[in-house]
Design a protein around this motif. Structure first.
Motif, PDB file in Angstrom:
ATOM      1  N   ASP A 145      -3.549   3.420   0.989  1.00 45.29           N
ATOM      2  CA  ASP A 145      -3.786   3.690   2.350  1.00 45.29           C
ATOM      3  C   ASP A 145      -3.432   4.954   3.140  1.00 45.29           C
ATOM      4  O   ASP A 145      -2.176   5.462   3.002  1.00 45.29           O
ATOM      5  CB  ASP A 145      -3.037   2.373   3.202  1.00 45.29           C
ATOM      6  CG  ASP A 145      -3.539   2.477   4.674  1.00 45.29           C
ATOM      7  OD1 ASP A 145      -3.924   3.245   5.160  1.00 45.29           O
ATOM      8  OD2 ASP A 145      -3.396   1.342   5.249  1.00 45.29           O
ATOM      9  N   SER A 200      -2.678  -1.059  -3.308  1.00 39.28           N
ATOM     10  CA  SER A 200      -3.724  -0.234  -2.763  1.00 39.28           C
ATOM     11  C   SER A 200      -3.331   1.004  -2.218  1.00 39.28           C
ATOM     12  O   SER A 200      -2.115   1.309  -1.737  1.00 39.28           O
ATOM     13  CB  SER A 200      -4.381  -1.080  -1.529  1.00 39.28           C
ATOM     14  OG  SER A 200      -3.414  -1.256  -0.475  1.00 39.28           O
ATOM     15  N   ARG A 211       0.738   5.934   0.024  1.00 41.15           N
ATOM     16  CA  ARG A 211       0.103   7.279  -0.056  1.00 41.15           C
ATOM     17  C   ARG A 211       0.969   8.261  -0.405  1.00 41.15           C
ATOM     18  O   ARG A 211       2.064   8.061  -0.677  1.00 41.15           O
ATOM     19  CB  ARG A 211      -0.499   7.500   1.400  1.00 41.15           C
ATOM     20  CG  ARG A 211      -0.359   8.889   1.867  1.00 41.15           C
ATOM     21  CD  ARG A 211      -0.807   8.775   3.188  1.00 41.15           C
ATOM     22  NE  ARG A 211       0.059   8.721   4.295  1.00 41.15           N
ATOM     23  CZ  ARG A 211       0.478  10.046   4.789  1.00 41.15           C
ATOM     24  NH1 ARG A 211       0.226  11.112   4.176  1.00 41.15           N
ATOM     25  NH2 ARG A 211       1.474   9.993   5.863  1.00 41.15           N
ATOM     26  N   SER A 243       0.830  -1.087   0.089  1.00 43.85           N
ATOM     27  CA  SER A 243       0.061  -0.130   0.018  1.00 43.85           C
ATOM     28  C   SER A 243       0.867   1.283   0.102  1.00 43.85           C
ATOM     29  O   SER A 243       2.137   1.240   0.402  1.00 43.85           O
ATOM     30  CB  SER A 243      -0.914  -0.097   1.202  1.00 43.85           C
ATOM     31  OG  SER A 243      -0.213  -0.029   2.430  1.00 43.85           O
ATOM     32  N   LYS A 292      -3.970   6.275   6.178  1.00 48.69           N
ATOM     33  CA  LYS A 292      -3.452   6.084   7.417  1.00 48.69           C
ATOM     34  C   LYS A 292      -2.276   5.580   7.822  1.00 48.69           C
ATOM     35  O   LYS A 292      -1.347   6.114   8.452  1.00 48.69           O
ATOM     36  CB  LYS A 292      -4.735   5.678   8.320  1.00 48.69           C
ATOM     37  CG  LYS A 292      -6.024   6.604   8.411  1.00 48.69           C
ATOM     38  CD  LYS A 292      -6.871   6.175   9.217  1.00 48.69           C
ATOM     39  CE  LYS A 292      -8.173   7.355   9.258  1.00 48.69           C
ATOM     40  NZ  LYS A 292      -9.122   6.710  10.470  1.00 48.69           N
ATOM     41  N   ASN A 293      -2.085   4.363   7.103  1.00 43.83           N
ATOM     42  CA  ASN A 293      -1.023   3.498   7.746  1.00 43.83           C
ATOM     43  C   ASN A 293      -0.294   2.616   6.630  1.00 43.83           C
ATOM     44  O   ASN A 293      -0.523   1.561   6.163  1.00 43.83           O
ATOM     45  CB  ASN A 293      -1.515   2.380   8.667  1.00 43.83           C
ATOM     46  CG  ASN A 293      -0.231   1.713   9.363  1.00 43.83           C
ATOM     47  OD1 ASN A 293       0.762   2.297   9.567  1.00 43.83           O
ATOM     48  ND2 ASN A 293      -0.451   0.506   9.692  1.00 43.83           N
ATOM     49  N   PRO A 294       0.042   3.472   5.444  1.00 46.07           N
ATOM     50  CA  PRO A 294       0.572   2.937   4.172  1.00 46.07           C
ATOM     51  C   PRO A 294       2.192   2.178   4.444  1.00 46.07           C
ATOM     52  O   PRO A 294       2.680   2.530   5.343  1.00 46.07           O
ATOM     53  CB  PRO A 294       0.863   3.937   3.113  1.00 46.07           C
ATOM     54  CG  PRO A 294       0.989   5.207   4.209  1.00 46.07           C
ATOM     55  CD  PRO A 294       0.257   4.979   5.415  1.00 46.07           C
TER      56      PRO A 294
END
Length: 414
Positions: free
Chosen positions: A133, A131, A94, A92, A135-137
Protein backbone atom coordinates in the motif's frame (compact mmCIF):
# COMPACT_ATOMS: atom_id res chain seq x y z
CA UNK A 1 13.80 -3.98 28.87
CA UNK A 2 15.94 -5.30 26.02
CA UNK A 3 17.93 -2.79 24.04
CA UNK A 4 17.18 -1.89 20.44
CA UNK A 5 19.13 0.15 17.92
CA UNK A 6 17.51 3.15 16.21
CA UNK A 7 18.55 5.44 13.39
CA UNK A 8 17.02 8.88 13.94
CA UNK A 9 17.16 11.28 10.99
CA UNK A 10 17.28 15.08 11.17
CA UNK A 11 18.10 18.17 9.08
CA UNK A 12 21.74 18.41 8.02
CA UNK A 13 23.80 20.27 10.60
CA UNK A 14 21.55 19.36 13.54
CA UNK A 15 23.12 15.96 14.35
CA UNK A 16 24.94 16.94 17.57
CA UNK A 17 21.92 18.78 18.94
CA UNK A 18 19.78 15.73 18.17
CA UNK A 19 22.19 13.37 19.95
CA UNK A 20 21.96 15.53 23.08
CA UNK A 21 18.17 15.61 22.86
CA UNK A 22 17.88 11.83 22.38
CA UNK A 23 20.02 11.24 25.48
CA UNK A 24 17.26 12.88 27.54
CA UNK A 25 14.92 10.10 26.33
CA UNK A 26 17.29 7.39 27.57
CA UNK A 27 18.86 6.73 24.16
CA UNK A 28 22.66 6.40 24.08
CA UNK A 29 24.58 7.60 21.04
CA UNK A 30 26.33 4.87 19.05
CA UNK A 31 27.62 7.18 16.31
CA UNK A 32 26.66 10.26 14.35
CA UNK A 33 25.97 10.07 10.61
CA UNK A 34 25.20 12.70 7.96
CA UNK A 35 21.66 13.97 8.72
CA UNK A 36 21.09 11.47 11.51
CA UNK A 37 22.22 9.72 14.68
CA UNK A 38 22.52 6.00 15.53
CA UNK A 39 21.39 5.36 19.11
CA UNK A 40 20.50 2.40 21.31
CA UNK A 41 18.01 1.98 24.13
CA UNK A 42 14.60 0.63 25.02
CA UNK A 43 11.44 0.73 22.92
CA UNK A 44 10.19 3.31 25.40
CA UNK A 45 13.07 5.56 24.35
CA UNK A 46 12.04 5.10 20.72
CA UNK A 47 8.44 6.00 21.56
CA UNK A 48 9.62 9.08 23.48
CA UNK A 49 11.63 10.18 20.45
CA UNK A 50 8.49 9.94 18.27
CA UNK A 51 6.42 11.92 20.76
CA UNK A 52 8.93 14.40 22.15
CA UNK A 53 11.74 15.01 19.66
CA UNK A 54 11.68 18.58 18.42
CA UNK A 55 14.55 17.93 16.02
CA UNK A 56 14.00 14.51 14.42
CA UNK A 57 12.52 13.75 11.02
CA UNK A 58 12.08 9.99 11.42
CA UNK A 59 12.75 7.28 14.02
CA UNK A 60 13.81 4.01 12.39
CA UNK A 61 13.94 0.80 14.46
CA UNK A 62 16.97 -1.06 13.07
CA UNK A 63 16.27 -4.73 12.25
CA UNK A 64 19.29 -6.02 10.37
CA UNK A 65 21.96 -5.26 7.83
CA UNK A 66 22.61 -7.38 4.73
CA UNK A 67 25.14 -7.44 1.90
CA UNK A 68 23.91 -5.64 -1.20
CA UNK A 69 26.65 -5.60 -3.79
CA UNK A 70 24.08 -6.72 -6.36
CA UNK A 71 20.31 -6.89 -6.68
CA UNK A 72 20.37 -10.66 -6.21
CA UNK A 73 22.56 -10.44 -3.12
CA UNK A 74 20.23 -7.81 -1.65
CA UNK A 75 17.21 -10.03 -2.36
CA UNK A 76 18.90 -13.06 -0.81
CA UNK A 77 19.58 -11.17 2.40
CA UNK A 78 16.03 -9.82 2.65
CA UNK A 79 14.26 -13.10 1.88
CA UNK A 80 16.03 -14.90 4.73
CA UNK A 81 14.78 -12.45 7.39
CA UNK A 82 11.77 -13.18 9.62
CA UNK A 83 9.36 -10.51 8.39
CA UNK A 84 6.34 -11.89 10.26
CA UNK A 85 7.77 -10.27 13.39
CA UNK A 86 7.36 -6.89 11.78
CA UNK A 87 4.52 -6.99 9.23
CA UNK A 88 1.09 -8.12 10.47
CA UNK A 89 -0.60 -11.15 8.91
CA UNK A 90 -3.05 -9.89 6.29
CA UNK A 91 -1.41 -6.48 6.75
CA UNK A 92 0.07 -4.01 4.29
CA UNK A 93 3.47 -2.43 3.92
CA UNK A 94 5.50 -0.08 1.81
CA UNK A 95 9.25 0.19 1.25
CA UNK A 96 11.22 3.44 1.28
CA UNK A 97 14.67 3.13 -0.27
CA UNK A 98 17.62 5.52 -0.09
CA UNK A 99 21.08 5.20 -1.63
CA UNK A 100 22.70 3.54 -4.62
CA UNK A 101 25.83 1.75 -5.75
CA UNK A 102 27.24 0.43 -9.04
CA UNK A 103 24.77 -2.46 -9.19
CA UNK A 104 21.71 -0.74 -7.71
CA UNK A 105 21.53 2.56 -9.49
CA UNK A 106 18.02 3.77 -8.71
CA UNK A 107 15.80 3.66 -5.68
CA UNK A 108 12.79 2.21 -7.51
CA UNK A 109 14.77 -0.93 -8.44
CA UNK A 110 16.16 -1.23 -4.91
CA UNK A 111 12.72 -0.88 -3.33
CA UNK A 112 11.30 -3.50 -5.73
CA UNK A 113 13.94 -6.08 -4.79
CA UNK A 114 13.32 -5.48 -1.07
CA UNK A 115 9.56 -5.83 -1.61
CA UNK A 116 10.04 -9.06 -3.58
CA UNK A 117 12.17 -10.52 -0.80
CA UNK A 118 9.60 -9.70 1.88
CA UNK A 119 6.66 -11.09 -0.09
CA UNK A 120 8.52 -14.26 -1.06
CA UNK A 121 9.48 -14.87 2.58
CA UNK A 122 5.81 -14.82 3.59
CA UNK A 123 4.86 -17.19 0.79
CA UNK A 124 7.76 -19.55 1.58
CA UNK A 125 6.36 -19.86 5.10
CA UNK A 126 2.97 -20.86 3.67
CA UNK A 127 1.33 -17.63 4.81
CA UNK A 128 -0.81 -15.17 2.89
CA UNK A 129 0.93 -12.61 0.71
CA UNK A 130 0.96 -9.18 2.40
CA UNK A 131 -0.33 -6.34 0.27
CA UNK A 132 1.69 -3.31 -0.79
CA UNK A 133 0.00 0.00 0.00
CA UNK A 134 1.84 3.09 -1.23
CA UNK A 135 -0.44 5.61 0.50
CA UNK A 136 -1.61 4.23 3.85
CA UNK A 137 0.38 1.11 4.82
CA UNK A 138 0.23 -0.58 8.20
CA UNK A 139 4.04 -0.67 8.33
CA UNK A 140 6.77 1.26 6.51
CA UNK A 141 9.98 -0.69 5.86
CA UNK A 142 13.02 1.59 5.64
CA UNK A 143 15.93 0.44 3.45
CA UNK A 144 19.14 2.52 3.37
CA UNK A 145 21.98 1.48 1.06
CA UNK A 146 25.51 2.60 1.83
CA UNK A 147 28.14 1.18 -0.50
CA UNK A 148 27.66 -2.59 -0.34
CA UNK A 149 25.53 -2.81 2.81
CA UNK A 150 21.77 -2.39 3.19
CA UNK A 151 20.35 -1.31 6.55
CA UNK A 152 16.75 -2.43 7.10
CA UNK A 153 14.35 -1.10 9.69
CA UNK A 154 10.79 -0.20 10.63
CA UNK A 155 9.81 3.47 10.45
CA UNK A 156 8.23 3.97 13.89
CA UNK A 157 7.33 7.58 13.14
CA UNK A 158 5.34 6.84 9.99
CA UNK A 159 5.65 10.43 8.78
CA UNK A 160 8.23 13.17 9.05
CA UNK A 161 8.09 14.37 12.65
CA UNK A 162 8.67 17.98 11.61
CA UNK A 163 4.97 17.99 10.71
CA UNK A 164 3.39 18.69 14.11
CA UNK A 165 -0.15 19.02 12.77
CA UNK A 166 -0.66 22.72 13.49
CA UNK A 167 0.66 24.09 10.22
CA UNK A 168 -1.71 23.18 7.40
CA UNK A 169 -1.51 26.76 6.12
CA UNK A 170 1.88 28.32 5.56
CA UNK A 171 3.40 31.41 4.07
CA UNK A 172 6.01 31.63 1.34
CA UNK A 173 9.30 29.79 1.93
CA UNK A 174 8.24 28.40 5.33
CA UNK A 175 10.81 27.31 7.90
CA UNK A 176 10.34 23.64 8.82
CA UNK A 177 9.27 23.12 12.40
CA UNK A 178 12.25 21.00 13.48
CA UNK A 179 14.73 23.46 11.96
CA UNK A 180 12.93 26.26 13.83
CA UNK A 181 13.34 24.23 17.03
CA UNK A 182 17.06 23.77 16.31
CA UNK A 183 17.49 27.54 15.89
CA UNK A 184 15.73 28.16 19.20
CA UNK A 185 17.98 25.68 20.97
CA UNK A 186 21.16 27.12 19.42
CA UNK A 187 20.03 30.62 20.41
CA UNK A 188 19.56 29.49 24.03
CA UNK A 189 15.79 29.93 24.24
CA UNK A 190 15.16 27.07 26.72
CA UNK A 191 17.57 28.66 29.21
CA UNK A 192 16.27 32.19 28.55
CA UNK A 193 12.66 31.08 29.06
CA UNK A 194 13.55 29.21 32.27
CA UNK A 195 15.22 32.39 33.58
CA UNK A 196 12.04 34.43 33.01
CA UNK A 197 12.78 35.83 29.55
CA UNK A 198 10.33 36.64 26.74
CA UNK A 199 10.33 36.03 22.97
CA UNK A 200 9.75 38.11 19.83
CA UNK A 201 9.99 37.36 16.10
CA UNK A 202 9.70 40.66 14.18
CA UNK A 203 9.44 38.92 10.77
CA UNK A 204 7.36 35.93 11.82
CA UNK A 205 5.71 34.90 8.55
CA UNK A 206 3.30 32.05 9.32
CA UNK A 207 4.47 31.96 12.94
CA UNK A 208 6.59 28.81 13.06
CA UNK A 209 9.34 30.21 15.31
CA UNK A 210 6.98 31.74 17.84
CA UNK A 211 4.79 28.61 17.99
CA UNK A 212 7.82 26.37 18.50
CA UNK A 213 9.12 28.77 21.16
CA UNK A 214 5.81 28.55 23.01
CA UNK A 215 5.65 24.76 22.79
CA UNK A 216 9.17 24.58 24.26
CA UNK A 217 8.48 27.04 27.05
CA UNK A 218 5.22 25.31 28.02
CA UNK A 219 6.69 21.76 27.87
CA UNK A 220 4.25 20.67 25.16
CA UNK A 221 5.20 17.50 23.28
CA UNK A 222 5.56 18.29 19.56
CA UNK A 223 3.88 14.98 18.66
CA UNK A 224 1.01 15.46 21.09
CA UNK A 225 -1.61 16.27 18.44
CA UNK A 226 -0.60 13.56 15.98
CA UNK A 227 -3.40 11.07 15.39
CA UNK A 228 -1.25 8.20 14.18
CA UNK A 229 2.33 6.95 14.29
CA UNK A 230 4.03 4.27 12.22
CA UNK A 231 4.33 1.74 15.04
CA UNK A 232 0.65 1.45 15.93
CA UNK A 233 0.00 -1.57 13.63
CA UNK A 234 3.50 -2.99 13.95
CA UNK A 235 3.32 -6.45 15.64
CA UNK A 236 5.89 -5.42 18.28
CA UNK A 237 3.85 -2.42 19.43
CA UNK A 238 3.20 -2.08 23.19
CA UNK A 239 -0.12 -0.18 23.49
CA UNK A 240 -0.09 0.14 27.29
CA UNK A 241 3.39 1.67 27.30
CA UNK A 242 2.37 4.10 24.55
CA UNK A 243 -0.82 5.08 26.39
CA UNK A 244 1.16 5.87 29.55
CA UNK A 245 3.51 8.13 27.55
CA UNK A 246 0.58 9.96 25.93
CA UNK A 247 -0.99 10.51 29.36
CA UNK A 248 2.32 11.84 30.69
CA UNK A 249 2.52 14.28 27.77
CA UNK A 250 -0.99 15.58 28.51
CA UNK A 251 -0.13 16.04 32.18
CA UNK A 252 3.06 17.93 31.34
CA UNK A 253 1.21 20.17 28.86
CA UNK A 254 -1.30 21.04 31.59
CA UNK A 255 1.40 21.68 34.19
CA UNK A 256 3.36 23.80 31.72
CA UNK A 257 0.61 26.42 31.76
CA UNK A 258 0.44 26.65 35.54
CA UNK A 259 3.62 28.66 36.15
CA UNK A 260 4.84 31.90 34.62
CA UNK A 261 4.21 31.94 30.90
CA UNK A 262 6.67 34.05 28.91
CA UNK A 263 5.31 36.83 26.72
CA UNK A 264 5.66 35.68 23.13
CA UNK A 265 4.82 37.73 20.06
CA UNK A 266 5.33 37.73 16.31
CA UNK A 267 5.07 40.59 13.83
CA UNK A 268 5.12 40.79 10.05
CA UNK A 269 4.37 43.57 7.60
CA UNK A 270 2.21 41.21 5.49
CA UNK A 271 -1.28 41.01 6.98
CA UNK A 272 -2.07 37.91 4.90
CA UNK A 273 0.61 35.77 6.53
CA UNK A 274 -0.45 37.09 9.93
CA UNK A 275 -3.90 35.63 9.18
CA UNK A 276 -2.21 32.30 8.44
CA UNK A 277 -0.16 32.57 11.63
CA UNK A 278 -3.31 33.02 13.72
CA UNK A 279 -4.78 29.82 12.24
CA UNK A 280 -1.59 27.91 13.04
CA UNK A 281 -1.56 29.29 16.60
CA UNK A 282 -5.16 28.22 17.14
CA UNK A 283 -4.50 24.70 15.84
CA UNK A 284 -1.55 24.45 18.24
CA UNK A 285 -3.83 25.43 21.14
CA UNK A 286 -1.82 28.59 21.87
CA UNK A 287 -4.31 31.37 21.08
CA UNK A 288 -4.20 32.69 24.67
CA UNK A 289 -0.40 32.40 24.85
CA UNK A 290 1.01 33.77 21.59
CA UNK A 291 0.16 37.13 20.03
CA UNK A 292 0.81 38.08 16.39
CA UNK A 293 -0.05 41.20 14.45
CA UNK A 294 0.79 43.04 11.23
CA UNK A 295 3.59 45.53 11.83
CA UNK A 296 6.73 46.47 9.89
CA UNK A 297 10.18 46.01 11.43
CA UNK A 298 10.91 49.73 11.62
CA UNK A 299 7.63 50.23 13.54
CA UNK A 300 8.40 47.58 16.16
CA UNK A 301 7.13 48.50 19.62
CA UNK A 302 6.50 46.27 22.64
CA UNK A 303 3.61 47.61 24.66
CA UNK A 304 2.96 46.50 28.23
CA UNK A 305 5.10 44.70 30.76
CA UNK A 306 7.96 42.83 29.07
CA UNK A 307 10.94 41.17 30.77
CA UNK A 308 14.30 42.91 30.75
CA UNK A 309 15.77 39.73 29.26
CA UNK A 310 14.64 37.69 26.29
CA UNK A 311 15.29 36.50 22.76
CA UNK A 312 14.55 38.08 19.41
CA UNK A 313 14.89 35.37 16.77
CA UNK A 314 13.96 35.83 13.13
CA UNK A 315 14.43 34.46 9.62
CA UNK A 316 14.53 37.48 7.26
CA UNK A 317 13.98 37.21 3.50
CA UNK A 318 17.08 35.95 1.68
CA UNK A 319 16.79 38.27 -1.31
CA UNK A 320 17.05 35.68 -4.05
CA UNK A 321 16.46 38.28 -6.78
CA UNK A 322 18.90 41.16 -7.28
CA UNK A 323 16.22 43.81 -6.70
CA UNK A 324 15.42 42.17 -3.35
CA UNK A 325 19.08 41.96 -2.32
CA UNK A 326 19.44 45.72 -2.81
CA UNK A 327 16.80 46.17 -0.11
CA UNK A 328 18.35 43.74 2.39
CA UNK A 329 20.88 46.19 3.81
CA UNK A 330 18.10 48.59 4.79
CA UNK A 331 15.99 45.77 6.23
CA UNK A 332 18.84 44.45 8.38
CA UNK A 333 19.71 47.96 9.56
CA UNK A 334 16.04 48.54 10.48
CA UNK A 335 16.11 45.28 12.45
CA UNK A 336 19.23 46.40 14.33
CA UNK A 337 17.74 49.81 15.09
CA UNK A 338 14.49 48.22 16.31
CA UNK A 339 16.09 45.78 18.74
CA UNK A 340 18.49 48.40 20.12
CA UNK A 341 15.52 50.71 20.70
CA UNK A 342 13.02 48.16 22.06
CA UNK A 343 14.93 45.36 23.79
CA UNK A 344 18.34 46.44 25.12
CA UNK A 345 19.87 43.64 27.15
CA UNK A 346 18.19 40.90 25.10
CA UNK A 347 19.78 38.41 22.71
CA UNK A 348 19.23 38.59 18.94
CA UNK A 349 19.39 35.62 16.58
CA UNK A 350 19.21 36.03 12.79
CA UNK A 351 18.94 32.97 10.56
CA UNK A 352 20.00 34.03 7.10
CA UNK A 353 21.07 32.81 3.70
CA UNK A 354 22.80 36.19 3.19
CA UNK A 355 25.12 36.40 6.24
CA UNK A 356 27.20 39.18 4.63
CA UNK A 357 24.35 41.53 5.52
CA UNK A 358 24.83 40.84 9.23
CA UNK A 359 27.13 43.88 9.40
CA UNK A 360 24.15 46.09 8.54
CA UNK A 361 22.56 45.24 11.91
CA UNK A 362 25.11 47.39 13.71
CA UNK A 363 26.01 44.75 16.31
CA UNK A 364 29.02 42.46 16.47
CA UNK A 365 28.05 38.79 16.18
CA UNK A 366 29.57 36.63 18.94
CA UNK A 367 28.58 33.25 17.47
CA UNK A 368 27.78 31.81 14.05
CA UNK A 369 26.32 28.38 13.31
CA UNK A 370 26.36 26.91 9.82
CA UNK A 371 23.10 25.12 8.98
CA UNK A 372 20.94 24.37 5.95
CA UNK A 373 17.46 25.63 5.15
CA UNK A 374 16.47 22.71 2.96
CA UNK A 375 19.39 22.49 0.52
CA UNK A 376 20.30 26.17 0.90
CA UNK A 377 23.40 26.92 3.04
CA UNK A 378 22.55 29.38 5.81
CA UNK A 379 23.92 30.74 9.07
CA UNK A 380 22.49 31.52 12.46
CA UNK A 381 24.13 34.72 13.70
CA UNK A 382 23.86 35.50 17.42
CA UNK A 383 24.25 38.98 18.94
CA UNK A 384 23.98 40.50 22.40
CA UNK A 385 21.94 43.71 22.23
CA UNK A 386 24.16 46.02 24.26
CA UNK A 387 26.64 48.87 23.87
CA UNK A 388 29.65 46.57 24.05
CA UNK A 389 28.50 44.80 20.88
CA UNK A 390 27.56 47.98 19.01
CA UNK A 391 29.35 48.87 15.79
CA UNK A 392 28.74 51.13 12.81
CA UNK A 393 26.23 49.54 10.40
CA UNK A 394 27.78 48.63 7.06
CA UNK A 395 26.02 47.38 3.96
CA UNK A 396 27.88 45.40 1.27
CA UNK A 397 28.30 47.16 -2.06
CA UNK A 398 26.10 45.65 -4.76
CA UNK A 399 27.25 46.79 -8.20
CA UNK A 400 25.53 43.85 -9.82
CA UNK A 401 25.30 41.35 -7.01
CA UNK A 402 27.26 40.58 -3.86
CA UNK A 403 30.53 38.99 -4.91
CA UNK A 404 31.89 35.92 -3.07
CA UNK A 405 34.96 37.98 -2.08
CA UNK A 406 32.87 40.61 -0.31
CA UNK A 407 30.68 37.98 1.28
CA UNK A 408 33.70 36.09 2.62
CA UNK A 409 35.36 39.24 3.96
CA UNK A 410 32.18 40.22 5.78
CA UNK A 411 31.83 36.74 7.24
CA UNK A 412 35.42 36.57 8.36
CA UNK A 413 35.21 39.97 10.06
CA UNK A 414 32.05 39.00 11.96
Amino acid sequence: MSKSVFFVTCPKGVEYLLADELSTFGLDTVRNAPAGVWVEGSLEGGYRACLWSRLANRVILHIDEVDANSGDQLYDGVVHMDWQQHIPVHGSFRVTFLGQNEAIRNTQYGAQRVKDGIVDRFQANGGPRPSVDAKNPDVIVSARLNRGRLSLGIDLSGHSLHMRGYRTDQGLAPLKENLAAALLMRAGWPEIAAAGGDFVDPMCGSGTLVVEAAMMALDMAPGRKQERFGFEKWPGHQPELWLSLRQEAERRAHEGKQGRIPRMAGFDQDSRVIGTAWKNIQRAGLENVVHVEARAVDALELEGDWSDQGLVLTNPPYGERLSERRELGGLYQALGDAVKRCVPGWRLGVFTGAPEFGKSIGLRSYKQYRLFNGKLPAQLLLFEVNEVSAMTPRTPDIPGEVTPRIANEERAAM
